[in-house]
Design an enzyme around this catalytic site. Structure first.
Site, PDB file in Angstrom:
ATOM      1  N   SER A  79      45.922  77.503  18.465  1.00 53.55           N
ATOM      2  CA  SER A  79      44.661  77.486  17.723  1.00 53.55           C
ATOM      3  C   SER A  79      44.817  77.037  16.270  1.00 53.55           C
ATOM      4  O   SER A  79      43.841  76.636  15.650  1.00 53.55           O
ATOM      5  CB  SER A  79      43.993  78.865  17.762  1.00 53.55           C
ATOM      6  OG  SER A  79      44.766  79.816  17.066  1.00 53.55           O
ATOM      7  N   HIS A 106      44.484  83.017  11.840  1.00 48.66           N
ATOM      8  CA  HIS A 106      43.443  81.996  11.648  1.00 48.66           C
ATOM      9  C   HIS A 106      43.137  81.847  10.161  1.00 48.66           C
ATOM     10  O   HIS A 106      43.547  82.665   9.345  1.00 48.66           O
ATOM     11  CB  HIS A 106      42.156  82.373  12.396  1.00 48.66           C
ATOM     12  CG  HIS A 106      42.209  82.073  13.863  1.00 48.66           C
ATOM     13  ND1 HIS A 106      41.217  82.466  14.719  1.00 48.66           N
ATOM     14  CD2 HIS A 106      43.116  81.410  14.631  1.00 48.66           C
ATOM     15  CE1 HIS A 106      41.511  82.078  15.946  1.00 48.66           C
ATOM     16  NE2 HIS A 106      42.663  81.436  15.917  1.00 48.66           N
ATOM     17  N   ASP A 128      35.445  82.214  14.867  1.00 46.19           N
ATOM     18  CA  ASP A 128      35.611  83.385  15.723  1.00 46.19           C
ATOM     19  C   ASP A 128      34.308  84.180  15.741  1.00 46.19           C
ATOM     20  O   ASP A 128      33.597  84.251  14.739  1.00 46.19           O
ATOM     21  CB  ASP A 128      36.760  84.264  15.212  1.00 46.19           C
ATOM     22  CG  ASP A 128      38.084  83.509  15.191  1.00 46.19           C
ATOM     23  OD1 ASP A 128      38.274  82.583  16.001  1.00 46.19           O
ATOM     24  OD2 ASP A 128      38.939  83.862  14.346  1.00 46.19           O
TER      25      ASP A 128
END
Length: 177
Positions: free
Chosen positions: A44, A83, A108
């Site tokens: 990711s 992230h 998210d």
């Protein structure tokens, strides 16, 4: 020449094992404010942080938009997630963060509370995470730590036996004179 190359390879291998052992040990210590070493298990954050990398994380008082953070996930496994902060919200003086993986199309769905943030990413090391994850498993610990340790101990015992034989031979030679 061949012995010199083997010796250099031996010391490089020992250094690699030392780095792995130190990495696993440091990340396991429950010291507040301590550096944490986390393994990236998904893509990711690619290309910035590759799958199989380790990230070195350290808690901070606050995080800004653009910072890459690692936070506690939800669910049964409670896997940590790394992230980028894309938005910050403050409610009653307590910050929370909207995050998104660099390779993901959407942010998210969960708002990340300050208390769920493990820390900000200082740097990452590609591919080292594969070795760290392997070392954390019983078979990996055996393969990466025990087997090389046995090889080293056996090598050292061989050198000791050789020296003992040499000393005995020298004592025997002295007695004959």
């Amino acid at each position: 020449m061949k012995n010199k190359i083997l010796k250099i390879g031996y010391y490089i291998f020992l250094g690699f094992l030392g780095v792995i052992a130190l990495t696993v040990a440091i990340s396991a210590l429950p010291i507040t404010g301590n550096f944490k070493i986390m393994v990236v298990l998904s893509g990711s954050m690619e290309p910035k942080i590759q799958t199989g990398s380790i990230v070195v994380v350290r808690p901070r008082a606050a995080y800004a938009i653009g910072d890459v953070i690692t936070f506690r996930g939800t669910g049964e496994k409670n896997v940590s997630i790394t992230h980028r902060v894309t938005e910050m919200r403050v409610d009653s003086g307590v910050p929370s963060y909207v995050t998104k993986g660099d390779a993901n199309n959407t942010p998210d769905s969960r708002l990340i509370a300050q208390k769920d943030v493990i820390g900000g990413v200082l740097f990452s090391v590609p591919y080292l995470g594969y070795a760290v994850e392997t070392a954390r498993k019983p078979y990996g610990f055996f393969a990466l730590i025990i087997i090389p340790a046995l090889i080293i101990v056996t090598d050292q015992l061989g050198k000791i036996v050789k020296e003992v034989k040499k000393v005995r031979a020298n004592k025997k030679a002295e007695k004959t004179y």
